[in-house]
Scaffold this active site. Structure first.
Site, PDB file in Angstrom:
ATOM      1  N   THR A 179      -3.395  -5.794   0.258  1.00 18.79           N
ATOM      2  CA  THR A 179      -3.733  -6.150  -1.096  1.00 18.79           C
ATOM      3  C   THR A 179      -2.385  -5.823  -2.157  1.00 18.79           C
ATOM      4  OG1 THR A 179      -6.024  -5.534  -0.879  1.00 18.79           O
ATOM      5  CG2 THR A 179      -5.454  -5.964  -3.203  1.00 18.79           C
ATOM      6  N   GLU A 180      -1.923  -6.876  -2.672  1.00 19.92           N
ATOM      7  CA  GLU A 180      -1.012  -6.578  -3.725  1.00 19.92           C
ATOM      8  C   GLU A 180       0.462  -5.904  -3.341  1.00 19.92           C
ATOM      9  OE1 GLU A 180      -1.195  -8.000  -6.790  1.00 19.92           O
ATOM     10  OE2 GLU A 180      -3.083  -8.572  -6.701  1.00 19.92           O
ATOM     11  N   LEU A 181       0.554  -6.083  -1.853  1.00 19.04           N
ATOM     12  CA  LEU A 181       1.662  -5.666  -1.299  1.00 19.04           C
ATOM     13  C   LEU A 181       1.559  -3.917  -1.257  1.00 19.04           C
ATOM     14  CD1 LEU A 181       4.698  -7.832  -1.635  1.00 19.04           C
ATOM     15  CD2 LEU A 181       2.960  -7.891   0.089  1.00 19.04           C
TER      16      LEU A 181
END
Length: 398
Positions: free
Chosen positions: A146-148
Site C-alpha cells: 500500500t502506497e509503496l
C-alpha cells in the site's frame, strides 16, 4: 546495453463511508455510500480505465511484445469493478492475455496492516493473490505494498511470503548520494530485490503534466525521452496512479495523446527496453543493500507514513481499529472480518490528515470531507458501532 524502463500503474478505488451520525451508533450498521461508489466508479471507468486500457492494448499489439506494463489492482477496486463496471475487468483480462502485462500482489484492502499486524498483513496479501489468480489467471511474483510503504522488517515479511521482488520509493532521505535508477536488495534479506521509483520523472507525468505554470510545460514525448536518456542507471522506474490518466490529468491536457506516442518514441530511439518488475529482477543484479529502518512511502514531501499516521486523530483511529484483531480472531466471523477489512482502507486515515503547506492541496483534492475533523468524527462513529457489534458477538459466545 539498453537501459530498462519499468512502467507501473496503481489502480485503486476506496469504499466510501456514508454520513454516519452519533445517533446511528447501535441502530444502523450499514456504513457505506454505495451510490457515490457507483457514480465515481462509472465516471472513472469511462474517463480513465477503459480508454487507457485500449491505448495500452493497442501499443502492445503494435510493438509485438516489446512494450510491457505492470499493474497492481486493489481488492476494493476489483470488488467495485465486479459490482459497477464489469467491462473494466474484461479490458484488464484482454491485457493479461497478451503476456506483456505483470500483475502485482498487494494488500487486498489497500491497508496499513504491514504497520500493525503481521498476521493480518499476510492474510490480506494471500487474499489478494488469490483474487488476481481468479480474475486474470496469473499468480503474482512481485509485490507492491500500500502506497509503496516499505521498511527492512516489511521486506523480510514479503520475502517470507514467497515474493522475490518488491517496489518502493526512491526517497531522498534514504538514498543519500545513491541513484534510484538501479536495483537494490533488502538489507535484512538480500534475496529480495528492490525497484525504486524515480519520483522526479514519475511526477512529471502524474502531477506536473497539465500545469501551465511549470517551466517545462508542455511535456512532449521527445522532451521526456531526452530526460530519460540523461539517466546513467540500469533501470528507470516510472510508478504512478492509473487514475492520473483522464481523471487527475484531464483528456483536454493531452495526456492520452502523450501516452499513445510514448512507447513508439521510446522504442524507436533504440536505447531502451520495457520490462516488468519480475523481468527486471531476472535481468539485473542488485548493486547493494538498502537500509530502511523506518517505514517510507511515496506520499508527500516527507516520503514517510505521516500522511496516514501523522497526527493524534489518525493514531487514535488506527490504534482502536487494530485493537479489535484479537477479538475478531476469537470470533472468526466472516462478515465481521470483511467489515474489518473495509475499515482498514488507508483512505479513511488519509482524509484525517492535517497537513497544510506543501502537501495540503493534494490532500484536499482527494478528500470528500470539508475538514479532517469531520472525517475523524464520521469514521469514529462507524468504528464505535463496529466495536459494539464485535463485543455483542463475544458476549453471545459466553
Amino acid at each position: 546495453m539498453k537501459q530498462n524502463i519499468c512502467l507501473y500503474f496503481q489502480v485503486h478505488q476506496p469504499t466510501r463511508l456514508r454520513q454516519y451520525r452519533f445517533f446511528d451508533i447501535g441502530k444502523d450498521s450499514h456504513y457505506y455510500d454505495d451510490f457515490t461508489d457507483r457514480t465515481i466508479m462509472r465516471r472513472v471507468a469511462q474517463k480513465c480505465y477503459l480508454p487507457m486500457n485500449r491505448i495500452l492494448l493497442d501499443a502492445i499489439k503494435a510493438h509485438k511484445g516489446s512494450f510491457k506494463v505492470t499493474f497492481s489492482i486493489t481488492g476494493t477496486a476489483l470488488d467495485q469493478f465486479a459490482r459497477y463496471a464489469p467491462e473494466v475487468i474484461d479490458s484488464f483480462k484482454a491485457l493479461a492475455d497478451t503476456g506483456c502485462v505483470e500483475f502485482l500482489a498487494e494488500t487486498y484492502y489497500h491497508s496499513l496492516s504491514s504497520l500493525a499486524s503481521e498476521a493480518e498483513f499476510r492474510h490480506q496479501v494471500l487474499k489478494h493473490k488469490a483474487a488476481i489468480e481468479e480474475y486474470f489467471g496469473v499468480s503474482p511474483k512481485a509485490f507492491r505494498n500500500t502506497e509503496l510503504i516499505y521498511s527492512d522488517a516489511i521486506g523480510y515479511q514479503v520475502y517470507d511470503m514467497g515474493f522475490k521482488t518488491m517496489l518502493t520509493e526512491g526517497a531522498r532521505h534514504i538514498m543519500g548520494w545513491r541513484s534510484p535508477d538501479f536495483v537494490y536488495s533488502c538489507d535484512v534479506q538480500p534475496r529480495l530485490k528492490l525497484l525504486l521509483r524515480n519520483y522526479s520523472l514519475s511526477d512529471d507525468i502524474a502531477f506536473r503534466f497539465s500545469d501551465r505554470n511549470w517551466g517545462e510545460w508542455p511535456l512532449t514525448c521527445d522532451k521526456f525521452l531526452s530526460w530519460m536518456k540523461a539517466s546513467e542507471g540500469d533501470i528507470l522506474n516510472l510508478f504512478m496512479d492509473y487514475e492520473t490518466f483522464g481523471e487527475h490529468q484531464s483528456e483536454d491536457s493531452g495526456i492520452f495523446e502523450f501516452m499513445k506516442h510514448l512507447p513508439e518514441t521510446v522504442l524507436a530511439d533504440g536505447g531502451f527496453s520495457f520490462v516488468t518488475p519480475s523481468g527486471a529482477a531476472a535481468r539485473l543484479r542488485a548493486v547493494g543493500p538498502l537500509s530502511v529502518p523506518e517505514a517510507i512511502s511515496w506520499a508527500d514531501e516527507e516520503r514517510d507514513v505521516s500522511a496516514w499516521l501523522g497526527n493524534e486523530l489518525q493514531q487514535d483511529a488506527f490504534n482502536k481499529l487494530y485493537a479489535q484483531t484479537e477479538k475478531l480472531s476469537i470470533l472468526n466471523d466472516a462478515a465481521l472480518w470483511e467489515e474489518f477489512g473495509r475499515l482498514q482502507e488507508s483512505d479513511h486515515l488519509y482524509y484525517m490528515c492535517t497537513k497544510f503547506f506543501s502537501d495540503g492541496e493534494v490532500h484536499q483534492r482527494f478528500n470528500p470531507y470539508d475538514t479532517p475533523y469531520e472525517a475523524f468524527i464520521n469514521y469514529m462513529n462507524v468504528l464505535s458501532d463496529f466495536i459494539i457489534r464485535v463485543d455483542n458477538a463475544l458476549a453471545e459466545r459466553r
